[in-house]
Scaffold this active site. Structure first.
Site, PDB file in Angstrom:
ATOM      1  N   TYR A   9       0.779  -1.093  -0.053  1.00  0.00           N
ATOM      2  CA  TYR A   9       0.024  -0.178  -0.055  1.00  0.00           C
ATOM      3  C   TYR A   9       0.848   1.326  -0.086  1.00  0.00           C
ATOM      4  O   TYR A   9       1.742   1.279   0.801  1.00  0.00           O
ATOM      5  CB  TYR A   9      -0.839   0.067   1.016  1.00  0.00           C
ATOM      6  N   ARG A  60       2.044   4.695   0.965  1.00  0.00           N
ATOM      7  CA  ARG A  60       1.833   5.568   2.284  1.00  0.00           C
ATOM      8  C   ARG A  60       2.919   6.687   2.196  1.00  0.00           C
ATOM      9  O   ARG A  60       3.917   6.916   2.922  1.00  0.00           O
ATOM     10  CB  ARG A  60       2.039   4.943   3.465  1.00  0.00           C
ATOM     11  N   LYS A 100      -1.449  -7.523  -3.002  1.00  0.00           N
ATOM     12  CA  LYS A 100      -2.742  -7.154  -2.792  1.00  0.00           C
ATOM     13  C   LYS A 100      -2.432  -5.400  -2.524  1.00  0.00           C
ATOM     14  O   LYS A 100      -1.681  -5.136  -1.998  1.00  0.00           O
ATOM     15  CB  LYS A 100      -3.376  -7.561  -1.809  1.00  0.00           C
ATOM     16  N   GLY A 117     -10.899  -4.627  -1.287  1.00  0.00           N
ATOM     17  CA  GLY A 117     -12.328  -4.214  -1.460  1.00  0.00           C
ATOM     18  C   GLY A 117     -12.418  -2.590  -0.927  1.00  0.00           C
ATOM     19  O   GLY A 117     -13.383  -1.911  -1.724  1.00  0.00           O
ATOM     20  N   GLY A 161     -13.094  -7.098   2.561  1.00  0.00           N
ATOM     21  CA  GLY A 161     -13.580  -7.172   4.112  1.00  0.00           C
ATOM     22  C   GLY A 161     -14.848  -6.517   4.085  1.00  0.00           C
ATOM     23  O   GLY A 161     -16.058  -6.824   4.214  1.00  0.00           O
TER      24      GLY A 161
HETATM   25  P1  FBP Z   1     -11.299  -4.108   2.718  1.00  0.00           P
HETATM   26  O1  FBP Z   1     -11.519  -4.987   1.849  1.00  0.00           O
HETATM   27  O2  FBP Z   1     -12.155  -3.654   3.802  1.00  0.00           O
HETATM   28  O3  FBP Z   1     -10.454  -2.690   2.197  1.00  0.00           O
HETATM   29  O4  FBP Z   1     -10.095  -4.914   3.354  1.00  0.00           O
HETATM   30  C1  FBP Z   1      -8.670  -4.990   2.948  1.00  0.00           C
HETATM   31  C2  FBP Z   1      -7.612  -4.449   3.810  1.00  0.00           C
HETATM   32  O5  FBP Z   1      -6.390  -4.550   3.221  1.00  0.00           O
HETATM   33  C3  FBP Z   1      -7.861  -5.134   5.225  1.00  0.00           C
HETATM   34  O6  FBP Z   1      -7.090  -6.377   5.270  1.00  0.00           O
HETATM   35  C4  FBP Z   1      -7.242  -3.877   5.872  1.00  0.00           C
HETATM   36  O7  FBP Z   1      -7.467  -3.969   7.329  1.00  0.00           O
HETATM   37  C5  FBP Z   1      -7.589  -2.682   5.345  1.00  0.00           C
HETATM   38  O8  FBP Z   1      -7.903  -3.066   4.029  1.00  0.00           O
HETATM   39  C6  FBP Z   1      -6.590  -1.639   5.422  1.00  0.00           C
HETATM   40  O9  FBP Z   1      -7.412  -0.629   4.884  1.00  0.00           O
HETATM   41  P2  FBP Z   1      -6.617   0.889   5.063  1.00  0.00           P
HETATM   42  O10 FBP Z   1      -5.147   0.801   4.643  1.00  0.00           O
HETATM   43  O11 FBP Z   1      -7.532   1.867   4.066  1.00  0.00           O
HETATM   44  O12 FBP Z   1      -6.863   1.122   6.401  1.00  0.00           O
END
Ligand code: FBP
Length: 254
Positions: free
Chosen positions: A147, A149, A177, A203, A230
């Site tokens: 992700y 950041r 992911k 998601g 989720g």
């Molecule tokens: P979601 O489908 O609810 O987005 O879940 C995926 C996820 O990666 C979770 O495993 C994690 O807790 C969350 O998203 C993290 O979301 P963010 O980085 O936006 O806080």
């Protein structure tokens, strides 16, 4: 005889279709219960939804994993190794569970979050080096939550997500992911850049129910292997959650 990593990965990603539907449930750590007022975060409820929704894997922290292992039967258990609470200012996920512990409770795969662009990126990369070795030791596939950041870019910015996914693929995650970037066109760039490993979209925050399936279709048409979803599932009542998972499954199989 121990299963190979390939075999374990094939339990999560269908080798014929190349697709996967994973249920994500690590949010109690990530966001805390008050973010989900009125939603049952009971692990047994989530296990029931996973089973009835016929998912290809479920991502949880070890405390939940221990509790639901028997309840989920053959569904692959993916243990999230890293964590960070929403109360912490620093953009770093630290290792909170060892690969050995995850293995002992029956993990089929490991999940690890890497915040690309964070001031603490170098520490997460260093931890990743250790975790990769441990995963090799136990033949466990490694699913990376890559992700962005960065202070410079919005976390859903297409170029930021492309960069994060590309880093995830290059540093050795078996599956990457990352955030969905909001359109088929933009997400196909992410898949193009990092798609030498399977790409799975998160998601994201809860959408209107009618938006979920069209979003999944866009993700698939962008070339992704599937979703690890989720909030858009378990924030709804049980019947809706299960129905949505089965509908998503149909989209992924088509
Ligand atoms: P979601 O489908 O609810 O987005 O879940 C995926 C996820 O990666 C979770 O495993 C994690 O807790 C969350 O998203 C993290 O979301 P963010 O980085 O936006 O806080």
């Amino acid at each position: 005889m121990f299963d190979s990593k390939k075999k374990k990965l094939e339990r999560i990603i269908d080798p014929k279709s190349g697709r996967t539907l994973i249920l994500a449930f690590d949010h109690g750590v990530e966001h805390g219960p008050s973010a989900y007022e009125g939603v049952s975060l009971n692990p047994e409820r989530i296990a029931r939804i996973a089973v009835k929704g016929k998912v290809n894997g479920i991502v949880v922290h070890v405390g939940v994993g221990r509790l639901i292992k028997k309840l989920i039967g053959k569904i692959p258990l993916i243990i999230k190794l890293t964590g960070r609470t929403n109360l912490c200012q620093n953009e770093i996920q630290e290792v909170v569970t060892s690969v050995e512990e995850a293995k002992k409770i029956g993990a089929n795969a490991i999940a690890f979050t890497l915040y690309v662009g964070s001031d603490y990126e170098y520490r997460m990369l260093k931890r990743l080096a250790e975790v990769k070795l441990e995963c090799m030791k136990y033949n466990l596939p490694l699913l990376g939550f890559a992700y962005p950041r960065s202070k410079k870019l919005d976390r859903y910015d297409v170029d930021a997500v492309r960069y994060a996914a590309r880093v995830g693929a290059e540093v050795g995650f078996d599956v990457v992911k990352t955030y969905y970037t909001g359109s088929k066109e933009s997400f196909s760039k992410v898949v193009k850049d990092a798609g030498f490993v399977p790409i799975v979209a998160a998601g994201g925050p809860k959408l209107e129910e009618t938006e979920v399936i069209p979003t999944i279709k866009n993700i698939v048409e962008a070339g992704a292997a599937g979703v690890a979803i989720g909030r858009n599932v378990w924030m709804r009542d049980d019947d809706t959650a299960i129905r949505l998972l089965l509908e998503i499954r149909d989209v992924l199989r088509s």
